[in-house]
Design a protein around this motif. Structure first.
Motif, PDB file in Angstrom:
ATOM      1  N   UNK A 314      -1.289 -15.053  20.507  1.00 25.17           N
ATOM      2  CA  UNK A 314      -2.522 -14.189  20.065  1.00 25.17           C
ATOM      3  C   UNK A 314      -2.169 -12.626  20.140  1.00 25.17           C
ATOM      4  N   UNK A 315      -1.668 -12.435  21.418  1.00 23.67           N
ATOM      5  CA  UNK A 315      -0.952 -10.977  21.626  1.00 23.67           C
ATOM      6  C   UNK A 315       0.013 -10.588  20.916  1.00 23.67           C
ATOM      7  N   UNK A 316       0.941 -11.603  20.647  1.00 18.03           N
ATOM      8  CA  UNK A 316       2.239 -11.271  19.575  1.00 18.03           C
ATOM      9  C   UNK A 316       1.445 -11.035  18.334  1.00 18.03           C
ATOM     10  N   UNK A 317       0.445 -11.504  17.738  1.00 15.92           N
ATOM     11  CA  UNK A 317       0.107 -11.602  16.505  1.00 15.92           C
ATOM     12  C   UNK A 317      -0.630 -10.205  16.391  1.00 15.92           C
ATOM     13  N   UNK A 318      -1.342  -9.825  17.330  1.00 11.80           N
ATOM     14  CA  UNK A 318      -1.812  -8.530  17.446  1.00 11.80           C
ATOM     15  C   UNK A 318      -0.955  -7.260  17.542  1.00 11.80           C
ATOM     16  N   UNK A 319       0.143  -7.677  18.401  1.00 13.40           N
ATOM     17  CA  UNK A 319       1.205  -6.608  18.170  1.00 13.40           C
ATOM     18  C   UNK A 319       1.983  -6.368  16.732  1.00 13.40           C
ATOM     19  N   UNK A 320       1.897  -7.282  16.223  1.00 13.66           N
ATOM     20  CA  UNK A 320       2.383  -7.239  14.703  1.00 13.66           C
ATOM     21  C   UNK A 320       1.623  -6.648  13.860  1.00 13.66           C
ATOM     22  N   UNK A 321       0.193  -6.550  13.920  1.00 15.45           N
ATOM     23  CA  UNK A 321      -0.846  -5.966  13.296  1.00 15.45           C
ATOM     24  C   UNK A 321      -0.712  -4.606  13.604  1.00 15.45           C
ATOM     25  N   UNK A 322      -0.404  -4.227  14.830  1.00 13.28           N
ATOM     26  CA  UNK A 322      -0.516  -2.882  15.390  1.00 13.28           C
ATOM     27  C   UNK A 322       0.571  -1.985  14.670  1.00 13.28           C
ATOM     28  N   UNK A 323       1.765  -2.747  14.324  1.00  8.67           N
ATOM     29  CA  UNK A 323       2.864  -1.922  13.656  1.00  8.67           C
ATOM     30  C   UNK A 323       2.538  -2.054  12.259  1.00  8.67           C
ATOM     31  N   UNK A 324       1.601  -2.468  11.674  1.00 11.48           N
ATOM     32  CA  UNK A 324       1.446  -2.269  10.056  1.00 11.48           C
ATOM     33  C   UNK A 324       0.621  -0.927  10.142  1.00 11.48           C
ATOM     34  N   UNK A 325       0.528  -0.608   8.706  1.00 12.86           N
ATOM     35  CA  UNK A 325      -0.172   0.649   8.212  1.00 12.86           C
ATOM     36  C   UNK A 325      -1.742   0.289   8.324  1.00 12.86           C
ATOM     37  N   UNK A 326      -2.745   1.053   8.632  1.00 12.09           N
ATOM     38  CA  UNK A 326      -4.087   0.956   8.998  1.00 12.09           C
ATOM     39  C   UNK A 326      -4.855  -0.032   7.957  1.00 12.09           C
ATOM     40  N   UNK A 327      -4.719   0.236   6.596  1.00 17.19           N
ATOM     41  CA  UNK A 327      -5.371  -0.404   5.837  1.00 17.19           C
ATOM     42  C   UNK A 327      -4.744  -1.845   5.664  1.00 17.19           C
ATOM     43  N   UNK A 328      -3.380  -2.139   5.673  1.00 12.88           N
ATOM     44  CA  UNK A 328      -2.564  -3.504   5.901  1.00 12.88           C
ATOM     45  C   UNK A 328      -3.410  -4.176   7.020  1.00 12.88           C
ATOM     46  N   UNK A 329      -3.525  -3.628   8.216  1.00 16.33           N
ATOM     47  CA  UNK A 329      -4.151  -4.478   9.209  1.00 16.33           C
ATOM     48  C   UNK A 329      -5.600  -4.905   9.122  1.00 16.33           C
TER      49      UNK A 329
END
Length: 336
Positions: A314-329
């Protein structure tokens, strides 16, 4: 510069007041009730590491008695016809929707200045203090007298929330950060209470959580009503005067709904009084700030389920989200 000076001096005062937990526990002058709370906090801290895979570091290994009701007071502000919070930008935290003060009088002076410009303003005391893990080299964030006496479930909830900020934190995205930490706290405390042997802790938390759920539903419905007023696409468009009149009606409906809800609540009275204070001061600033802690939580909870309820995944998935542009998150969280 005056603001940064109060931030630095307040931080140093807090850190200097903190002592390692073994010192408090070994001190004959420490009240037995406080010792019991510190020992409970230690168990929660170990659980956070072993079961929730939260950071194992210096944070919450010390305690400070602040002799006041809050560690800082946050000032939030929003336009009269919008729930979008005013933001302030800082070197480490990035841009956030609040400005914190160690002195309540200074916070209220800033609030008065902002209110004079026509903004809706809200001031609230904050029980916990987070340096996002940046100060672990200097002893970490301490347990504080402002929250150590919380009911067991709420104490665990707060510790899990603050440690979650040390796992993932995205500059300039308060809703993402706070909703992630809120999801961790809710999922984590459910596991803590399931593992705990205290029926009383489970019952106390269930009662408080029922209040929170009911209040969240009421405030969420009010935010939707206010957003509909402020972002109305009627033809002809609503005038500002009409929007202000409709805002007043929506706020009156909110307070009436709360009055009815409150009749169904049982003690602890202190908790209900905190809701009373929030409702009495409710405005765009307070509703806007609350949204940061609520709106994205379902998306994170769904992501946890898709991660097989596995914390590291889960944390790895959230870290990946954190690296995306805001709209894509937001899209990945299935909220758009």
């Amino acid at each position: 510069m005056a603001y940064y000076w109060q931030s630095v001096s307040g931080h140093l005062e807090l850190m200097n007041a903190a002592r390692p937990l073994p010192e408090w526990l070994g001190d004959s002058q420490t009240p037995e009730k406080l010792k019991a709370r510190l020992e409970l906090a230690q168990r929660i801290r170990r659980f956070a590491v072993s079961e929730l895979h939260l950071p194992d570091n210096a944070s919450y290994q010390r305690y400070a008695d602040l002799q006041r009701k809050a560690v800082v007071w946050n000032v939030t502000a929003a336009p009269a016809l919008s729930l979008k919070p005013k933001t302030w930008c800082f070197p480490v935290a990035g841009c956030v929707g609040y400005r914190g003060y160690f002195d309540e009088k200074e916070a209220r002076a800033e609030a008065a200045r902002l209110q004079a410009t026509g903004l809706d303003v809200h001031v609230y005391g904050v029980p916990a203090y987070s340096t996002l893990g940046w100060m672990n080299w200097a002893g970490g964030d301490p347990l504080l007298s402002t929250f150590v006496g919380y009911p067991e479930g709420d104490l665990a909830r707060l510790i899990f929330h603050e440690l979650a900020h040390q796992v993932v934190y995205v500059q300039d995205d308060t809703p993402f950060n706070e909703s992630f930490a809120t999801a961790v706290e809710r999922l984590g405390v459910a596991r803590w209470l399931a593992a705990a042997r205290s029926d009383k802790a489970r019952a106390d938390y269930a009662a408080l959580e029922q209040q929170r759920r009911q209040f969240r539903t009421l405030t969420r419905d009010t935010r939707r009503a206010l957003t509909g007023i402020y972002e109305s696409k009627t033809t002809p468009a609503l005038t500002p005067q009409a929007q202000l009149a409709m805002k007043t009606i929506a706020m009156d409906n909110f307070r009436a709904g709360y009055a009815e809800l409150r009749k169904t609540w049982a003690p602890p009275a202190g908790t209900i009084e905190a809701y009373d204070r929030w409702v009495a001061q409710a405005n765009n600033a307070s509703f806007g700030a609350q949204a940061a802690y609520d709106d994205l939580v379902p998306g994170f909870e769904a992501l946890f389920a898709r991660s097989g309820s596995n914390w590291p995944v889960f944390y790895d998935e959230v870290r990946q989200l954190a690296g995306l542009p805001k709209d894509e998150r937001l899209k990945k969280l299935a909220l758009r």
